[in-house]
Design a protein around this motif. Structure first.
Motif, PDB file in Angstrom:
ATOM      1  N   UNK A 148      35.605  36.837  46.890  1.00  0.00           N
ATOM      2  CA  UNK A 148      34.465  36.210  47.561  1.00  0.00           C
ATOM      3  C   UNK A 148      34.862  34.894  48.213  1.00  0.00           C
ATOM      4  N   UNK A 149      36.045  34.384  47.855  1.00  0.00           N
ATOM      5  CA  UNK A 149      36.496  33.094  48.378  1.00  0.00           C
ATOM      6  C   UNK A 149      37.354  33.253  49.631  1.00  0.00           C
ATOM      7  N   UNK A 150      38.291  34.212  49.607  1.00  0.00           N
ATOM      8  CA  UNK A 150      39.213  34.414  50.718  1.00  0.00           C
ATOM      9  C   UNK A 150      39.093  35.850  51.202  1.00  0.00           C
ATOM     10  N   UNK A 151      38.437  36.035  52.332  1.00  0.00           N
ATOM     11  CA  UNK A 151      38.197  37.371  52.881  1.00  0.00           C
ATOM     12  C   UNK A 151      39.509  38.149  53.023  1.00  0.00           C
ATOM     13  N   UNK A 152      39.481  39.393  52.569  1.00  0.00           N
ATOM     14  CA  UNK A 152      40.646  40.257  52.683  1.00  0.00           C
ATOM     15  C   UNK A 152      41.587  40.212  51.495  1.00  0.00           C
ATOM     16  N   UNK A 153      41.380  39.255  50.583  1.00  0.00           N
ATOM     17  CA  UNK A 153      42.209  39.186  49.385  1.00  0.00           C
ATOM     18  C   UNK A 153      41.662  40.140  48.335  1.00  0.00           C
ATOM     19  N   UNK A 154      42.550  40.674  47.511  1.00  0.00           N
ATOM     20  CA  UNK A 154      42.134  41.550  46.408  1.00  0.00           C
ATOM     21  C   UNK A 154      42.360  40.817  45.096  1.00  0.00           C
ATOM     22  N   UNK A 155      41.448  41.023  44.141  1.00  0.00           N
ATOM     23  CA  UNK A 155      41.542  40.292  42.882  1.00  0.00           C
ATOM     24  C   UNK A 155      41.039  41.153  41.725  1.00  0.00           C
ATOM     25  N   UNK A 156      41.730  41.043  40.592  1.00  0.00           N
ATOM     26  CA  UNK A 156      41.300  41.617  39.317  1.00  0.00           C
ATOM     27  C   UNK A 156      41.017  40.428  38.402  1.00  0.00           C
ATOM     28  N   UNK A 157      39.911  40.457  37.692  1.00  0.00           N
ATOM     29  CA  UNK A 157      39.530  39.366  36.796  1.00  0.00           C
ATOM     30  C   UNK A 157      39.531  39.887  35.361  1.00  0.00           C
ATOM     31  N   UNK A 158      40.142  39.095  34.447  1.00  0.00           N
ATOM     32  CA  UNK A 158      40.188  39.445  33.030  1.00  0.00           C
ATOM     33  C   UNK A 158      40.291  38.165  32.215  1.00  0.00           C
ATOM     34  N   UNK A 159      40.296  38.285  30.894  1.00  0.00           N
ATOM     35  CA  UNK A 159      40.340  37.101  30.036  1.00  0.00           C
ATOM     36  C   UNK A 159      41.409  37.255  28.956  1.00  0.00           C
ATOM     37  N   UNK A 160      41.981  36.117  28.551  1.00  0.00           N
ATOM     38  CA  UNK A 160      42.968  36.106  27.471  1.00  0.00           C
ATOM     39  C   UNK A 160      42.244  36.106  26.117  1.00  0.00           C
ATOM     40  N   UNK A 161      42.962  36.086  24.999  1.00  0.00           N
ATOM     41  CA  UNK A 161      42.306  36.123  23.681  1.00  0.00           C
ATOM     42  C   UNK A 161      41.328  34.972  23.413  1.00  0.00           C
ATOM     43  N   UNK A 162      41.484  33.837  24.106  1.00  0.00           N
ATOM     44  CA  UNK A 162      40.562  32.718  23.940  1.00  0.00           C
ATOM     45  C   UNK A 162      39.449  32.721  24.990  1.00  0.00           C
ATOM     46  N   UNK A 163      39.404  33.749  25.819  1.00  0.00           N
ATOM     47  CA  UNK A 163      38.362  33.837  26.838  1.00  0.00           C
ATOM     48  C   UNK A 163      38.680  33.102  28.120  1.00  0.00           C
ATOM     49  N   UNK A 164      39.905  32.585  28.273  1.00  0.00           N
ATOM     50  CA  UNK A 164      40.280  31.896  29.510  1.00  0.00           C
ATOM     51  C   UNK A 164      40.348  32.933  30.624  1.00  0.00           C
ATOM     52  N   UNK A 165      39.655  32.649  31.734  1.00  0.00           N
ATOM     53  CA  UNK A 165      39.614  33.599  32.845  1.00  0.00           C
ATOM     54  C   UNK A 165      40.943  33.589  33.604  1.00  0.00           C
ATOM     55  N   UNK A 166      41.510  34.778  33.757  1.00  0.00           N
ATOM     56  CA  UNK A 166      42.757  34.977  34.483  1.00  0.00           C
ATOM     57  C   UNK A 166      42.517  35.975  35.605  1.00  0.00           C
ATOM     58  N   UNK A 167      43.337  35.906  36.634  1.00  0.00           N
ATOM     59  CA  UNK A 167      43.230  36.834  37.750  1.00  0.00           C
ATOM     60  C   UNK A 167      44.610  37.274  38.200  1.00  0.00           C
ATOM     61  N   UNK A 168      44.682  38.480  38.733  1.00  0.00           N
ATOM     62  CA  UNK A 168      45.845  38.927  39.494  1.00  0.00           C
ATOM     63  C   UNK A 168      45.340  39.071  40.925  1.00  0.00           C
ATOM     64  N   UNK A 169      46.057  38.492  41.859  1.00  0.00           N
ATOM     65  CA  UNK A 169      45.557  38.232  43.208  1.00  0.00           C
ATOM     66  C   UNK A 169      46.584  38.633  44.252  1.00  0.00           C
ATOM     67  N   UNK A 170      46.110  39.208  45.355  1.00  0.00           N
ATOM     68  CA  UNK A 170      46.982  39.383  46.519  1.00  0.00           C
ATOM     69  C   UNK A 170      46.246  38.884  47.755  1.00  0.00           C
ATOM     70  N   UNK A 171      46.973  38.190  48.600  1.00  0.00           N
ATOM     71  CA  UNK A 171      46.415  37.694  49.870  1.00  0.00           C
ATOM     72  C   UNK A 171      46.267  38.866  50.830  1.00  0.00           C
ATOM     73  N   UNK A 172      45.510  38.669  51.922  1.00  0.00           N
ATOM     74  CA  UNK A 172      45.387  39.748  52.915  1.00  0.00           C
ATOM     75  C   UNK A 172      46.759  40.121  53.460  1.00  0.00           C
ATOM     76  N   UNK A 173      46.911  41.376  53.821  1.00  0.00           N
ATOM     77  CA  UNK A 173      48.218  41.859  54.322  1.00  0.00           C
ATOM     78  C   UNK A 173      48.579  41.196  55.622  1.00  0.00           C
TER      79      UNK A 173
END
Length: 136
Positions: free
Chosen positions: A111-136
């Motif tokens: 929602x921040x950078x158009x065309x980027x893909x993102x997966x959102x998940x959390x670590x054992x303490x609930x810290x939000x982590x993402x795996x991200x790719x910029x637009x091609x």
């Protein structure tokens, strides 16, 4: 003034390094580099490195971890986004998270950078982590 060139390391406070280190090693494929425990302060630190890429995640356990659960809406860290090279690699990470039983939100366009893909998940303490790719 010399320009900043990159982030050297990211330090995250966790409630239990003995629980978090295996999760970060297994799920994010990081390698433990070294540990430091300060008997005087009770602080425990574990440095995890990304193979060959030169960035580090430092997990820090303070002796007084009686604090509320992680909440990105409070001042401080909102989330951490790790880069990959393509949408195909985002899909591979989605498979990996599923394989390791990590709850996540499926890959979507950022929602921040158009065309980027993102997966959102959390670590054992609930810290939000993402795996991200910029637009091609």
């Amino acid at each position: 003034m010399p320009k900043l060139t990159s982030v050297h390391h990211l330090a995250l406070t966790v409630t239990d390094v003995d629980r978090s280190v295996p999760w970060y090693v297994r799920v994010l494929d990081l390698e433990e580099s070294h540990r430091r425990e300060d008997p005087e302060t009770g602080v425990r630190k574990v440095v995890l490195r990304s193979a060959g890429d030169g960035f580090s995640v430092v997990l820090v356990q303070h002796p007084d971890t009686e604090r509320p659960a992680f909440d990105e809406r409070r001042t401080g860290l909102d989330h951490v986004a790790f880069s990959v090279s393509s949408r195909a690699e985002v899909a591979e990470w989605e498979d990996r998270l599923r394989e390791y039983g990590v709850s996540y939100l499926p890959a979507t366009e950022s929602q921040t950078f158009e065309g980027s893909a993102v997966i959102v998940f959390r670590d054992p303490d609930g810290i939000q982590l993402e795996v991200w790719s910029d637009p091609s």
